[in-house]
Design an enzyme around this catalytic site. Sequence first.
Site, mmCIF file in Angstrom:
data_model
loop_
_atom_site.group_PDB
_atom_site.id
_atom_site.type_symbol
_atom_site.label_atom_id
_atom_site.label_comp_id
_atom_site.label_asym_id
_atom_site.label_seq_id
_atom_site.Cartn_x
_atom_site.Cartn_y
_atom_site.Cartn_z
ATOM 1 N N GLU A 143 50.589 -55.539 -56.791
ATOM 2 C CA GLU A 143 50.447 -56.833 -57.475
ATOM 3 C C GLU A 143 51.067 -56.759 -58.863
ATOM 4 O O GLU A 143 51.789 -57.668 -59.285
ATOM 5 C CB GLU A 143 48.969 -57.199 -57.571
ATOM 6 N N HIS A 144 50.818 -55.663 -59.573
ATOM 7 C CA HIS A 144 51.432 -55.479 -60.900
ATOM 8 C C HIS A 144 52.960 -55.394 -60.796
ATOM 9 O O HIS A 144 53.674 -56.038 -61.561
ATOM 10 C CB HIS A 144 50.907 -54.192 -61.529
ATOM 11 N N GLU A 201 43.589 -50.023 -66.938
ATOM 12 C CA GLU A 201 42.748 -51.125 -66.467
ATOM 13 C C GLU A 201 41.507 -50.581 -65.766
ATOM 14 O O GLU A 201 40.400 -51.073 -65.976
ATOM 15 C CB GLU A 201 43.539 -52.020 -65.514
ATOM 16 N N HIS A 259 46.705 -53.370 -55.151
ATOM 17 C CA HIS A 259 46.557 -53.851 -56.521
ATOM 18 C C HIS A 259 47.716 -53.382 -57.410
ATOM 19 O O HIS A 259 48.246 -54.147 -58.215
ATOM 20 C CB HIS A 259 45.226 -53.373 -57.102
#
Length: 455
Positions: free
Chosen positions: A88-89, A165, A85
């Site tokens: 992904e950023h 997040e 994840h």
Amino acid sequence: MPILTRRTTIAAALAMPAAGSLPAAAQATPPAVTERPLFGAKSWVLGNGLKVVLAENHRAPVVAHYVFYGAGSGEDPAGLSGIAHFMEHMMFKGSGNVPSGDFSRLVAREGGQDNAFTSRDATAYFQHVESSRLALMMRMEADRMAGPAFNPDEFEAERNVVLEERRQVIESQPRSLFQESFDAAMWGRQHWRGRPIIGWPEEIRAISRQDMLDFFAARYSPSNATLILAGDVTEARARELAEATYGLVPTRPFTPRARNATPATAVEERLERREAATREAVLVRAIAAPSMTWGETHHAHPLEILAHILGGGTGSRLHRALVESGLAVNASAGYDGETAGAANFTIYSTLRAPTTREALEVAVMAEIKKLLDDGVSEAETARAIRQQTAGALLALDGIGAAPRMLGGTLSLGLPIEEAEYWPARLRAVTQAQVNAAARAVLANPLATTGWLLPA
């Protein structure tokens, strides 16, 4: 950049693992039922191993452009949960010919939308644009497939974005925090199903830029990826653009998916958590189940029907037994069979006062026993199939539905027919198959019962 955690409709399908040889159960033939395919997709493979799928649709001059990598949080190395994840950023922080921040800015300038998501089984990047802008999207996406910058000057700042997040999506939400603890209690804190997709906070803080470079090298190969084009583009144009952009990305080896084994029993058979922000007591019971890719895969479609019969809204068995009787505020059941490895069959219910926790739990287990003793009826099976297929097909109208379903299916190593003929496969499920799936799964000892309670 949302995290896809579970399929709720046919269009939200995430679950998606590696390319490579198909499991024996996945080498399925099209269903006996004669039916038109949902998308009529065409597929081919580029010289570097990239799978390309085209679902033409010329109703409007728009196109969806998706790239799925067969690497999700289930591929996070031990001690580095959240790296899929986090990466992904960082994939938005520039590549060989696209400076940091320019990707999304250029998509917006062309009137399009872009984003990405990480599931347990895949990471996907996508754009929805006017069809004449497709070539630009493919050039930019191929550029970061060839080599993202993982800009060291932005690495720590983006780590903080991921941690924030996590605070917003998990730590500030009692049910999300409980679900995270529940998964770890059932599967183990370092099992691929027990780790949160976003990662444990201390492990997010431990990820280095070199860890990310290593993960990219191991997982982000063209031969571990699927390009999906859906919308207003012809096959000839799609082939031309794919060769001129993605075809230039050098081939490179990738590490095949290898996930830790399924435990025989749950790490904790019961879990209880109290949260100050919780006002109602919530019961969760999860049972390990076969999936489309693991275990007795022939039970997968019948389990979809079983979940609907047991807890698929008003008219379901749990709704009648718990909600209409006044024991619970709500009751539902779910099954996440599109995953690379073991699936969960899960039951949820929210207590209605003055019902006691013991009474609600006894009522749930009694309903399961009744189903196992008496079986489901032919009428229930037919009704569930009708509702499941009709409701899901309505979701196919959106521009992102075809690529999400096709990409999710193919990145799991399943044949494209699983997506194209999904309604026919469900309609072929019989009453006997649903009852056999119930007997095989509902008494599985790998199960956990949890309660989220007010403080």
